[in-house]
Design a protein around this motif. Sequence first.
Motif, PDB file in Angstrom:
ATOM      1  N   ARG A  57       0.834  -1.212   0.000  1.00  0.00           N
ATOM      2  CA  ARG A  57       0.000   0.000   0.000  1.00  0.00           C
ATOM      3  C   ARG A  57       0.867   1.259   0.000  1.00  0.00           C
ATOM      4  O   ARG A  57       0.531   2.254  -0.620  1.00  0.00           O
ATOM      5  N   LEU A  58       1.981   1.182   0.719  1.00  0.00           N
ATOM      6  CA  LEU A  58       2.901   2.319   0.780  1.00  0.00           C
ATOM      7  C   LEU A  58       3.469   2.618  -0.608  1.00  0.00           C
ATOM      8  O   LEU A  58       3.515   3.772  -1.032  1.00  0.00           O
ATOM      9  N   VAL A  59       3.863   1.578  -1.306  1.00  0.00           N
ATOM     10  CA  VAL A  59       4.384   1.751  -2.670  1.00  0.00           C
ATOM     11  C   VAL A  59       3.282   2.326  -3.572  1.00  0.00           C
ATOM     12  O   VAL A  59       3.510   3.279  -4.318  1.00  0.00           O
ATOM     13  N   ARG A  60       2.081   1.773  -3.503  1.00  0.00           N
ATOM     14  CA  ARG A  60       0.954   2.273  -4.303  1.00  0.00           C
ATOM     15  C   ARG A  60       0.691   3.750  -4.007  1.00  0.00           C
ATOM     16  O   ARG A  60       0.600   4.577  -4.922  1.00  0.00           O
ATOM     17  N   ASP A  61       0.574   4.085  -2.717  1.00  0.00           N
ATOM     18  CA  ASP A  61       0.207   5.456  -2.349  1.00  0.00           C
ATOM     19  C   ASP A  61       1.302   6.460  -2.707  1.00  0.00           C
ATOM     20  O   ASP A  61       0.998   7.570  -3.154  1.00  0.00           O
ATOM     21  N   THR A  62       2.568   6.095  -2.529  1.00  0.00           N
ATOM     22  CA  THR A  62       3.640   7.037  -2.857  1.00  0.00           C
ATOM     23  C   THR A  62       3.741   7.244  -4.367  1.00  0.00           C
ATOM     24  O   THR A  62       4.070   8.336  -4.817  1.00  0.00           O
ATOM     25  N   ARG A  63       3.433   6.219  -5.149  1.00  0.00           N
ATOM     26  CA  ARG A  63       3.396   6.391  -6.613  1.00  0.00           C
ATOM     27  C   ARG A  63       2.313   7.399  -6.993  1.00  0.00           C
ATOM     28  O   ARG A  63       2.529   8.284  -7.810  1.00  0.00           O
ATOM     29  N   GLU A  64       1.122   7.225  -6.404  1.00  0.00           N
ATOM     30  CA  GLU A  64       0.005   8.118  -6.720  1.00  0.00           C
ATOM     31  C   GLU A  64       0.266   9.537  -6.212  1.00  0.00           C
ATOM     32  O   GLU A  64      -0.096  10.511  -6.872  1.00  0.00           O
ATOM     33  N   LEU A  65       0.896   9.659  -5.049  1.00  0.00           N
ATOM     34  CA  LEU A  65       1.221  10.996  -4.532  1.00  0.00           C
ATOM     35  C   LEU A  65       2.246  11.692  -5.423  1.00  0.00           C
ATOM     36  O   LEU A  65       2.153  12.908  -5.636  1.00  0.00           O
ATOM     37  N   ARG A  66       3.196  10.947  -5.942  1.00  0.00           N
ATOM     38  CA  ARG A  66       4.197  11.523  -6.844  1.00  0.00           C
ATOM     39  C   ARG A  66       3.511  12.175  -8.044  1.00  0.00           C
ATOM     40  O   ARG A  66       3.900  13.254  -8.493  1.00  0.00           O
ATOM     41  N   PHE A 124       5.385   8.643   9.870  1.00  0.00           N
ATOM     42  CA  PHE A 124       5.207   9.468   8.675  1.00  0.00           C
ATOM     43  C   PHE A 124       5.175  10.948   9.025  1.00  0.00           C
ATOM     44  O   PHE A 124       4.465  11.356   9.941  1.00  0.00           O
ATOM     45  N   PHE A 125       5.935  11.732   8.260  1.00  0.00           N
ATOM     46  CA  PHE A 125       5.973  13.187   8.405  1.00  0.00           C
ATOM     47  C   PHE A 125       5.622  13.778   7.040  1.00  0.00           C
ATOM     48  O   PHE A 125       6.421  13.673   6.104  1.00  0.00           O
ATOM     49  N   GLY A 126       4.443  14.382   6.922  1.00  0.00           N
ATOM     50  CA  GLY A 126       3.987  14.931   5.653  1.00  0.00           C
ATOM     51  C   GLY A 126       4.130  16.443   5.615  1.00  0.00           C
ATOM     52  O   GLY A 126       3.543  17.146   6.440  1.00  0.00           O
ATOM     53  N   TYR A 127       4.899  16.925   4.650  1.00  0.00           N
ATOM     54  CA  TYR A 127       5.201  18.355   4.523  1.00  0.00           C
ATOM     55  C   TYR A 127       4.556  18.946   3.277  1.00  0.00           C
ATOM     56  O   TYR A 127       4.414  18.262   2.258  1.00  0.00           O
ATOM     57  N   PHE A 156      -2.764   8.919   2.285  1.00  0.00           N
ATOM     58  CA  PHE A 156      -2.949   9.375   0.906  1.00  0.00           C
ATOM     59  C   PHE A 156      -3.918  10.560   0.852  1.00  0.00           C
ATOM     60  O   PHE A 156      -3.633  11.576   0.202  1.00  0.00           O
ATOM     61  N   GLU A 157      -5.059  10.434   1.512  1.00  0.00           N
ATOM     62  CA  GLU A 157      -6.064  11.517   1.493  1.00  0.00           C
ATOM     63  C   GLU A 157      -5.509  12.787   2.136  1.00  0.00           C
ATOM     64  O   GLU A 157      -5.736  13.894   1.649  1.00  0.00           O
ATOM     65  N   ALA A 158      -4.778  12.631   3.231  1.00  0.00           N
ATOM     66  CA  ALA A 158      -4.196  13.799   3.910  1.00  0.00           C
ATOM     67  C   ALA A 158      -3.183  14.495   3.013  1.00  0.00           C
ATOM     68  O   ALA A 158      -3.188  15.726   2.883  1.00  0.00           O
ATOM     69  N   MET A 159      -2.319  13.715   2.373  1.00  0.00           N
ATOM     70  CA  MET A 159      -1.288  14.319   1.531  1.00  0.00           C
ATOM     71  C   MET A 159      -1.868  14.871   0.229  1.00  0.00           C
ATOM     72  O   MET A 159      -1.344  15.834  -0.324  1.00  0.00           O
ATOM     73  N   ARG A 160      -2.957  14.296  -0.255  1.00  0.00           N
ATOM     74  CA  ARG A 160      -3.642  14.895  -1.409  1.00  0.00           C
ATOM     75  C   ARG A 160      -4.185  16.265  -1.003  1.00  0.00           C
ATOM     76  O   ARG A 160      -4.054  17.235  -1.745  1.00  0.00           O
ATOM     77  N   GLN A 161      -4.756  16.350   0.189  1.00  0.00           N
ATOM     78  CA  GLN A 161      -5.247  17.643   0.687  1.00  0.00           C
ATOM     79  C   GLN A 161      -4.092  18.634   0.813  1.00  0.00           C
ATOM     80  O   GLN A 161      -4.223  19.801   0.454  1.00  0.00           O
TER      81      GLN A 161
END
Length: 185
Positions: A57-66, A124-127, A156-161
């Motif tokens: 899931r981490l790999v999936r989500d980081t790909r989509e966030l990229r 996780f630290f989201g900037y 994923f939802e938080a970092m999309r926001q």
Amino acid sequence: MVSLQTPVCDFGKAAIDFSLPGVDGKTWTLNDCKGEKGLLVMFICNHCPYVKAILDRLVRDTRELRDLGVNAVAIMSNDPTQYEEDSFENMKRVAEQQDFPFPYLLDQTQEVAKAYGAVCTPDFFGYNADLELQYRGRLDASRKEAAPGDARRDLFEAMRQVAETGKGPEEQIPSMGCSIKWIDE
């Protein structure tokens, strides 16, 4: 194995620079890692059951966030003398097997983990684009076992926001995982 939860997000706290070796043979800095809309700094390791449960899931989500302009970097800060599975050679193997879409770095002195205040794996630290902290929560409802496939994708939802607004959600559920294995503990 001690299970810990991450502290509440310290909104606006600046990301801390680093210079760490990656499994790809390069030395990476904070600036090298950041994306146009933000950066996800992740403290993970190879042996932790909490990390193993979410790796796909981490790999999936980081790909989509990229694709949304948010890059990611993973840092391994455990003392590998305590867990051979966390050795640099095994870091290379896991990154290759999982096809990590982010740099996987070794924090051999543990100074970076301490500077960030990392406490567990995963942490996780989201900037945002200005490298101000906006998220310090979990990936999803997974624990030592993966959550159901339809579980809310909290990180994923938080970092999309964050990518869209520069701000993280007010409500965040802490990440849970194994304690970082500190040297001389």
